[in-house]
Scaffold this motif. Structure first.
Motif, PDB file in Angstrom:
ATOM      1  N   GLY A  83       0.847  -1.186   0.000  1.00  0.00           N
ATOM      2  CA  GLY A  83       0.000   0.000   0.000  1.00  0.00           C
ATOM      3  C   GLY A  83       0.880   1.232   0.000  1.00  0.00           C
ATOM      4  O   GLY A  83       2.057   1.172  -0.373  1.00  0.00           O
ATOM      5  N   ALA A 104       1.488   5.394   1.967  1.00  0.00           N
ATOM      6  CA  ALA A 104       1.123   6.473   2.887  1.00  0.00           C
ATOM      7  C   ALA A 104       1.576   7.792   2.281  1.00  0.00           C
ATOM      8  O   ALA A 104       2.607   7.845   1.596  1.00  0.00           O
ATOM      9  CB  ALA A 104       1.776   6.266   4.245  1.00  0.00           C
ATOM     10  N   VAL A 136       2.334  -4.222   3.783  1.00  0.00           N
ATOM     11  CA  VAL A 136       1.354  -4.814   4.705  1.00  0.00           C
ATOM     12  C   VAL A 136       1.694  -6.300   4.821  1.00  0.00           C
ATOM     13  O   VAL A 136       1.441  -7.082   3.896  1.00  0.00           O
ATOM     14  CB  VAL A 136      -0.088  -4.617   4.197  1.00  0.00           C
ATOM     15  CG1 VAL A 136      -1.090  -5.234   5.164  1.00  0.00           C
ATOM     16  CG2 VAL A 136      -0.390  -3.141   3.993  1.00  0.00           C
ATOM     17  N   PRO A 194      -0.669   1.996  13.739  1.00  0.00           N
ATOM     18  CA  PRO A 194      -1.911   2.356  13.047  1.00  0.00           C
ATOM     19  C   PRO A 194      -2.715   3.364  13.857  1.00  0.00           C
ATOM     20  O   PRO A 194      -2.623   3.382  15.091  1.00  0.00           O
ATOM     21  CB  PRO A 194      -2.653   1.025  12.960  1.00  0.00           C
ATOM     22  CG  PRO A 194      -2.225   0.294  14.190  1.00  0.00           C
ATOM     23  CD  PRO A 194      -0.788   0.702  14.436  1.00  0.00           C
ATOM     24  N   ILE A 210      -7.552   2.624  11.233  1.00  0.00           N
ATOM     25  CA  ILE A 210      -6.950   1.358  10.787  1.00  0.00           C
ATOM     26  C   ILE A 210      -7.221   0.263  11.814  1.00  0.00           C
ATOM     27  O   ILE A 210      -7.495  -0.890  11.456  1.00  0.00           O
ATOM     28  CB  ILE A 210      -5.437   1.526  10.555  1.00  0.00           C
ATOM     29  CG1 ILE A 210      -5.161   2.655   9.560  1.00  0.00           C
ATOM     30  CG2 ILE A 210      -4.833   0.225  10.043  1.00  0.00           C
ATOM     31  CD1 ILE A 210      -3.691   2.976   9.379  1.00  0.00           C
ATOM     32  N   SER A 269     -10.338  -1.659  11.375  1.00  0.00           N
ATOM     33  CA  SER A 269     -10.505  -2.318  10.077  1.00  0.00           C
ATOM     34  C   SER A 269     -11.017  -3.749  10.200  1.00  0.00           C
ATOM     35  O   SER A 269     -11.713  -4.240   9.304  1.00  0.00           O
ATOM     36  CB  SER A 269      -9.181  -2.310   9.304  1.00  0.00           C
ATOM     37  OG  SER A 269      -8.202  -3.062  10.006  1.00  0.00           O
ATOM     38  N   LEU A 277       2.306  -3.204   9.628  1.00  0.00           N
ATOM     39  CA  LEU A 277       2.430  -2.156   8.609  1.00  0.00           C
ATOM     40  C   LEU A 277       3.857  -1.627   8.667  1.00  0.00           C
ATOM     41  O   LEU A 277       4.239  -0.931   9.606  1.00  0.00           O
ATOM     42  CB  LEU A 277       1.421  -1.030   8.879  1.00  0.00           C
ATOM     43  CG  LEU A 277      -0.048  -1.465   8.989  1.00  0.00           C
ATOM     44  CD1 LEU A 277      -0.931  -0.260   9.299  1.00  0.00           C
ATOM     45  CD2 LEU A 277      -0.524  -2.155   7.730  1.00  0.00           C
ATOM     46  N   LYS A 287       0.755   5.557  10.600  1.00  0.00           N
ATOM     47  CA  LYS A 287      -0.172   5.337   9.482  1.00  0.00           C
ATOM     48  C   LYS A 287      -1.550   5.864   9.879  1.00  0.00           C
ATOM     49  O   LYS A 287      -1.966   5.747  11.024  1.00  0.00           O
ATOM     50  CB  LYS A 287      -0.307   3.849   9.132  1.00  0.00           C
ATOM     51  CG  LYS A 287       0.946   3.006   9.274  1.00  0.00           C
ATOM     52  CD  LYS A 287       2.067   3.404   8.400  1.00  0.00           C
ATOM     53  CE  LYS A 287       3.264   2.462   8.515  1.00  0.00           C
ATOM     54  NZ  LYS A 287       3.768   2.160   9.852  1.00  0.00           N
ATOM     55  N   TYR A 292      -6.311   1.338   4.122  1.00  0.00           N
ATOM     56  CA  TYR A 292      -5.544   0.082   4.214  1.00  0.00           C
ATOM     57  C   TYR A 292      -6.457  -1.131   4.323  1.00  0.00           C
ATOM     58  O   TYR A 292      -5.970  -2.272   4.383  1.00  0.00           O
ATOM     59  CB  TYR A 292      -4.596   0.135   5.415  1.00  0.00           C
ATOM     60  CG  TYR A 292      -3.532   1.201   5.297  1.00  0.00           C
ATOM     61  CD1 TYR A 292      -2.353   0.964   4.602  1.00  0.00           C
ATOM     62  CD2 TYR A 292      -3.710   2.458   5.869  1.00  0.00           C
ATOM     63  CE1 TYR A 292      -1.386   1.952   4.475  1.00  0.00           C
ATOM     64  CE2 TYR A 292      -2.754   3.450   5.744  1.00  0.00           C
ATOM     65  CZ  TYR A 292      -1.594   3.192   5.051  1.00  0.00           C
ATOM     66  OH  TYR A 292      -0.640   4.161   4.923  1.00  0.00           O
ATOM     67  N   ILE A 351      -5.139  -5.140   3.539  1.00  0.00           N
ATOM     68  CA  ILE A 351      -5.178  -6.035   4.698  1.00  0.00           C
ATOM     69  C   ILE A 351      -6.101  -7.222   4.418  1.00  0.00           C
ATOM     70  O   ILE A 351      -5.760  -8.377   4.705  1.00  0.00           O
ATOM     71  CB  ILE A 351      -5.644  -5.272   5.961  1.00  0.00           C
ATOM     72  CG1 ILE A 351      -4.578  -4.257   6.400  1.00  0.00           C
ATOM     73  CG2 ILE A 351      -5.952  -6.232   7.099  1.00  0.00           C
ATOM     74  CD1 ILE A 351      -5.006  -3.339   7.539  1.00  0.00           C
ATOM     75  N   MET A 371      -5.004  -0.070  -2.619  1.00  0.00           N
ATOM     76  CA  MET A 371      -5.549   0.806  -1.588  1.00  0.00           C
ATOM     77  C   MET A 371      -7.056   0.924  -1.748  1.00  0.00           C
ATOM     78  O   MET A 371      -7.577   0.898  -2.859  1.00  0.00           O
ATOM     79  CB  MET A 371      -4.926   2.209  -1.679  1.00  0.00           C
ATOM     80  CG  MET A 371      -3.430   2.279  -1.389  1.00  0.00           C
ATOM     81  SD  MET A 371      -3.019   1.903   0.317  1.00  0.00           S
ATOM     82  CE  MET A 371      -3.439   3.447   1.121  1.00  0.00           C
TER      83      MET A 371
END
Length: 512
Positions: free
Chosen positions: A7, A9, A20, A36, A40, A43, A67, A74, A79, A83, A105
């Motif tokens: 991914g 940032a 990841v 995170p 995140i 998630s 990550l 992050k 994400y 993930i 992403m």
């Protein structure tokens, strides 16, 4: 089983690739590490519901997600998609050796739909630089990312489409955009045109000079004189953006999540007009997770501050350094980000709290103390950084009812573009200077040489108006632009005299 998905940032206007790492081991649990943020960390709930609703499941194993680099903070929900794919591959619900070839992403909704992300353009640029085969992201951001050539960009609606793509069950169609064709098609007719403005010929002349040299300008006049109307038409006479400027501007708006879903590339110069209640951070950028402010969103365009004295003084003062450096640096304990902020400042103000100044027939009168308090909200150093001060007077009835159409913006733009071409050639050796308003002291001395008569005229004006050294430089810059509009290689007394006229707030009777 360990899976690596890639991914990205975004820090400032640049992206950094994030790995990841997902490991499925014996046991039960879900452990997310690598600094995170809250979005995140949450998630797992979104991913569990989304996988369930598209026919897959969260494995009953111990899932460890890292990550990397782990010491880098992050943020955001984008994400979710990498993930989720890492979890599916680690738990052998899919088996693909292609995951490592793509930047992936996207925020996942509970039904599996993908929601748009921020910073798609800088992420795509970074993906191409690092040699990734493609970029998979929500469909809403596909046009923006597809501006980058030599990179396959796949816009998808649902996580199921991505899963089937990596299982080899479905082909994804890449989004293809001819960047240059899209850019030149978008240079359409402006929404506002100077042809609609009756009278105000002297103000239009000022606007033309400001546009030709990239000069900051302030309009002073009573209510209803046409200050805001004129300011809104200024973008229509600015030179068209170059492709490089368009990409640079789009990048900033991409980071802030302000790009158009349809066009992707911004071809029109931005025009930002924040309300006077704006805070320091909203104007210059910042926050816990720094975001670009209005001055950066105005990059390569115009920042219009209507009713300038109504803004908080401390808000106006934070603009002083970005106006000089044309960039703003935001520092935090662990990192620093820099946003470009090369914009034209256009401001308007009433000459007094009631809106009228030295008018015996005015419906509202202000005392000298009220006027001083009102005007003191604008500091001298800030006004020094504004090249052109011009008074806007109300349009007489005869002009308002005149049938003759005024000159169109397209005609004015031709002259402005011709003057800018002269400046581009003049500063072709310089990396930071592109037009007259950006000249530093050394360049002013080199390109603004005066004859003896012009020097004497400027000397008398400096002494009579008690101008600062910065105001002296501003007059020379404006004079150079006036000469460029005439196609003159040298500055003469006429150019200097006109430039001195545009320092209204330096005259006796203003600001005390």
């Amino acid at each position: 089983m360990l899976t690596k998905v890639y991914g990205s940032a975004v820090f400032g206007v640049e992206a950094q690739t994030i790995t990841v790492e997902v490991n499925a081991a014996t046991g039960i649990g879900y452990h997310l590490v690598g600094l995170p943020d809250k979005a995140i960390s949450e998630s797992s709930f979104r991913i569990t519901a989304a996988l369930s609703n598209v026919g897959y499941k969260m494995p009953g194993k111990k899932m460890i997600i890292n990550l990397s680099p782990a010491d880098l903070r992050k943020e955001g929900s984008a994400y979710d998609l990498p993930i989720a794919l890492g979890i599916l591959n680690s738990s052998k619900q899919i088996d693909s050796d292609q995951l490592g070839n793509y930047i992936i992403m996207g925020e996942v909704s509970l039904d599996g739909q993908l929601q748009p992300i921020k910073g798609a353009l800088p992420i795509a640029i970074k993906a191409r630089q690092e040699g990734f085969k493609g970029f998979i992201l929500p469909k809403q951001n596909a046009a923006e990312a597809a501006i980058v050539d030599n990179l396959d960009v796949y816009g998808v609606d649902n996580i199921l489409d991505v899963i089937q793509f990596f299982k080899g069950e479905k082909e994804l169609e890449p989004t293809i955009i001819d960047t240059r064709e899209t850019f030149y098609q978008a240079l359409e007719h402006p929404e506002f045109d100077f042809a609609d403005v009756k009278g105000q010929e002297s103000i239009k002349r000022c606007m033309e000079i400001a546009a030709a040299g990239g000069h900051n300008i302030i309009l002073i006049g009573p209510p209803g004189a046409g200050k805001t109307m004129l300011a809104k038409r200024l973008p229509s006479i600015l030179p068209p953006m170059t492709l490089h400027e368009a990409l640079e501007t789009t990048k900033i708006h991409s980071v802030a999540g302000r790009t158009s879903n349809q066009n992707g590339l911004m071809a029109q110069r931005p025009f930002r007009s924040p309300h006077h209640t704006i805070s320091n951070v909203a104007l210059v950028g910042g926050g816990s997770y720094p975001q670009p402010g209005e001055i950066s969103l105005s990059h390569n365009g115009i920042l219009f501050l209507d009713e300038l004295p109504e803004f908080k003084r401390e808000v106006l003062e934070v603009m002083r350094q970005p106006l000089e450096d044309r960039e703003v640096t935001i520092s935090r304990a662990k990192f620093t980000v820099t946003y470009p902020s090369s914009f034209m400042l256009v401001a308007s103000m009433n000459p007094s709290p009631g809106g009228y100044f030295n008018d015996p027939n005015a419906p509202v009168q202000s005392s000298p103390a009220e006027m001083q308090r009102y005007l003191s909200k604008i500091s001298g150093p800030l006004l020094d950084r504004i090249d052109i001060h011009i008074e806007v007077t109300p349009v007489p009835f005869e002009k308002l009812t005149e049938e003759r159409q005024a000159e169109k913006s397209a005609e004015i733009r031709k002259r402005v573009t011709a003057a800018r071409d002269i400046q581009t050639e003049r500063f072709r050796e310089s990396e930071k200077t592109h037009y007259n308003a950006q000249m530093n002291t050394k360049e002013i001395r080199q390109h603004c040489v005066l004859d003896e008569a012009s020097k004497e005229l400027l000397k008398n004006a400096m002494e009579r108006l008690n101008l600062s050294a910065r105001a002296y430089d501003r007059i020379l810059k404006v004079s150079r632009t006036i000469a460029d509009l005439e196609g003159s290689k040298s500055i003469n007394g006429t150019h200097i005299a006109e430039a001195i006229q545009y320092r209204s707030l330096d005259r006796d009777g203003w600001l005390g």
